[in-house]
Design an enzyme around this catalytic site. Structure first.
Site, PDB file in Angstrom:
ATOM      1  N   THR A  12      52.056  24.638  62.373  1.00 54.88           N
ATOM      2  CA  THR A  12      51.012  23.988  61.573  1.00 54.88           C
ATOM      3  C   THR A  12      51.566  23.497  60.246  1.00 54.88           C
ATOM      4  O   THR A  12      51.084  22.506  59.695  1.00 54.88           O
ATOM      5  CB  THR A  12      49.851  24.981  61.351  1.00 54.88           C
ATOM      6  OG1 THR A  12      49.248  25.232  62.623  1.00 54.88           O
ATOM      7  CG2 THR A  12      48.806  24.454  60.404  1.00 54.88           C
ATOM      8  N   SER A  58      54.092  26.839  67.928  1.00 55.30           N
ATOM      9  CA  SER A  58      54.779  28.098  68.268  1.00 55.30           C
ATOM     10  C   SER A  58      54.060  28.911  69.332  1.00 55.30           C
ATOM     11  O   SER A  58      54.616  29.882  69.847  1.00 55.30           O
ATOM     12  CB  SER A  58      55.024  28.944  67.021  1.00 55.30           C
ATOM     13  OG  SER A  58      53.897  29.690  66.661  1.00 55.30           O
ATOM     14  N   THR A  91      52.515  29.930  62.949  1.00 54.36           N
ATOM     15  CA  THR A  91      52.060  31.298  62.655  1.00 54.36           C
ATOM     16  C   THR A  91      51.820  32.123  63.924  1.00 54.36           C
ATOM     17  O   THR A  91      51.864  33.346  63.883  1.00 54.36           O
ATOM     18  CB  THR A  91      50.749  31.293  61.834  1.00 54.36           C
ATOM     19  OG1 THR A  91      49.729  30.639  62.593  1.00 54.36           O
ATOM     20  CG2 THR A  91      50.928  30.599  60.495  1.00 54.36           C
ATOM     21  N   ASP A  92      51.555  31.432  65.062  1.00 54.61           N
ATOM     22  CA  ASP A  92      51.070  32.159  66.242  1.00 54.61           C
ATOM     23  C   ASP A  92      52.067  33.182  66.790  1.00 54.61           C
ATOM     24  O   ASP A  92      51.671  34.274  67.212  1.00 54.61           O
ATOM     25  CB  ASP A  92      50.695  31.172  67.355  1.00 54.61           C
ATOM     26  CG  ASP A  92      49.373  30.466  67.061  1.00 54.61           C
ATOM     27  OD1 ASP A  92      48.628  30.935  66.177  1.00 54.61           O
ATOM     28  OD2 ASP A  92      49.094  29.453  67.725  1.00 54.61           O
TER      29      ASP A  92
HETATM   30  N1  ASP Z   1      49.457  26.975  66.753  1.00 54.76           N
HETATM   31  C1  ASP Z   1      50.179  26.892  65.495  1.00 54.76           C
HETATM   32  C2  ASP Z   1      51.586  27.401  65.729  1.00 54.76           C
HETATM   33  O1  ASP Z   1      51.763  28.575  65.853  1.00 54.76           O
HETATM   34  C3  ASP Z   1      49.466  27.707  64.484  1.00 54.76           C
HETATM   35  C4  ASP Z   1      50.106  27.738  63.123  1.00 54.76           C
HETATM   36  O2  ASP Z   1      51.240  27.397  62.905  1.00 54.76           O
HETATM   37  O3  ASP Z   1      49.384  28.193  62.204  1.00 54.76           O
HETATM   38  O4  ASP Z   1      52.517  26.627  65.775  1.00 54.76           O
END
Ligand code: ASP
Length: 324
Positions: A12, A58, A91-92
């Protein structure tokens, strides 16, 4: 001045959306890491170098991307003109990558992961401040002679082996389980000198980056214990394995302190009889699973089920290594 190398993997933090008023509508992994750096004027005078290792959401993290990341880290950290490395990530699955990198890192330089909960196009994007903090933490740690893997998010520095995502939406989405941050940048400003860190940094005694050279990791799946958990899924997983790709391990996200439904336990015993390694973690957010006398299956301590899966993959890889 030695450089900080920034390795981009997507997430993200590199996401974009067309409507800033509805910033939650976006696509992750759209901007390259050079563009992310250009959005942080405070880093203009820094000696930086960047490289795009991957460009993924991710949630789709996979072994091949981890291999590419490990290779890039190995190369960058070996350079005498490099002080440390920052990795931009989604973050995932950040907690899995952070745990993996800490388990592998055997050098004496800092590796700092960072991410964002809001895309780069959001009016209140958190990525630029996180990236700035991550570079500064890498620089400060290198000056203090500290290595190890940490994550810098929302103004806090977390040990890589403990950090985990604990909120699906909030900007302050991470903590260290039972572990306190190494520094709170919001309270203390930038860490400067060893006394700026409230706890010791993680060690640098990992297994080495070459551990990632195997083409396919041993197959380890995560299953959950819950009401009506009758073991059907375990029997199905075992039946589905082939000689080329057998099921090698199971992480059970147990109830409470790693307890398992009696019917699921019976299925796990059947799986174990076929050579499948079973480890117990918990579906509960805090407290972990500590070993007790008489345990049938190893307890995963404070690891989340996803981190425990990475740990079991590495343990199985270690087992299948030819004797040195
Ligand atoms: N779906 C995203 C990822 O993990 C979520 C994020 O980065 O906050 O790449």
């Amino acid at each position: 001045m030695r450089k900080v190398v920034i390795l981009g993997t997507g997430g993200t933090i590199a996401g974009t959306g067309s409507d800033p008023a509805r910033s939650w509508h976006y696509v992750a992994a759209q901007r390259d890491v050079g563009e992310l750096l250009a959005a942080v004027p405070e880093l203009a005078a820094e000696a930086l170098e960047w490289m795009q290792v991957a460009q993924i959401d991710s949630k789709d993290m996979r072994w091949a991307v981890w291999q590419a990341l490990a290779a890039a880290l190995d190369q960058a950290l070996a350079r005498t003109d490099v002080a440390g490395v920052v990795v931009t990530h989604g973050t995932d699955t950040l907690e899995e990558t952070a745990w993996l990198l800490q388990a592998l890192h055997d050098g004496r330089k800092p590796v700092v992961l960072t991410a964002a909960m809001r895309p780069a196009t959001a009016p209140d994007a958190d990525g630029p401040a996180n990236l700035r903090d991550a570079v500064r933490v890498a620089r400060a740690a290198a000056e203090d002679g500290l290595g190890g893997v940490v994550a810098v998010l929302g103004g806090r520095v977390w040990p890589g082996a403990a950090v985990r995502k604990v909120h699906t939406l909030a900007v302050d989405a991470f903590n260290g389980g039972e572990v306190a941050p190494l520094a709170d940048l919001r309270e203390n400003g930038m860490p400067c000198g060893a006394e700026g860190w409230s706890r010791p940094w993680p060690p640098c005694d990992g297994m080495g980056w070459s551990r990632m050279s195997v083409a396919e990791p041993p197959r380890v799946e995560v299953i959950t214990s819950h009401a009506d958990a009758d073991g059907w899924v375990v029997d199905a997983l075992c039946a589905h394995g082939t000689p080329q790709s057998p099921l090698r391990g199971l992480i059970v996200a147990g109830t409470g302190h790693g307890t398992v439904h009696e019917a699921l336990e019976a299925a796990l015993r059947r799986a174990e009889a076929q050579g499948v390694a079973v480890w117990r973690s918990t579906r509960v957010a805090k407290g972990g699973v500590m070993a007790r006398e008489g345990d049938r299956w190893p307890a995963c301590g404070p690891l989340t089920p996803a981190q425990a899966r990475v740990a079991l993959v590495l343990a199985l890889l270690q087992k299948q290594r030819p004797a040195e």
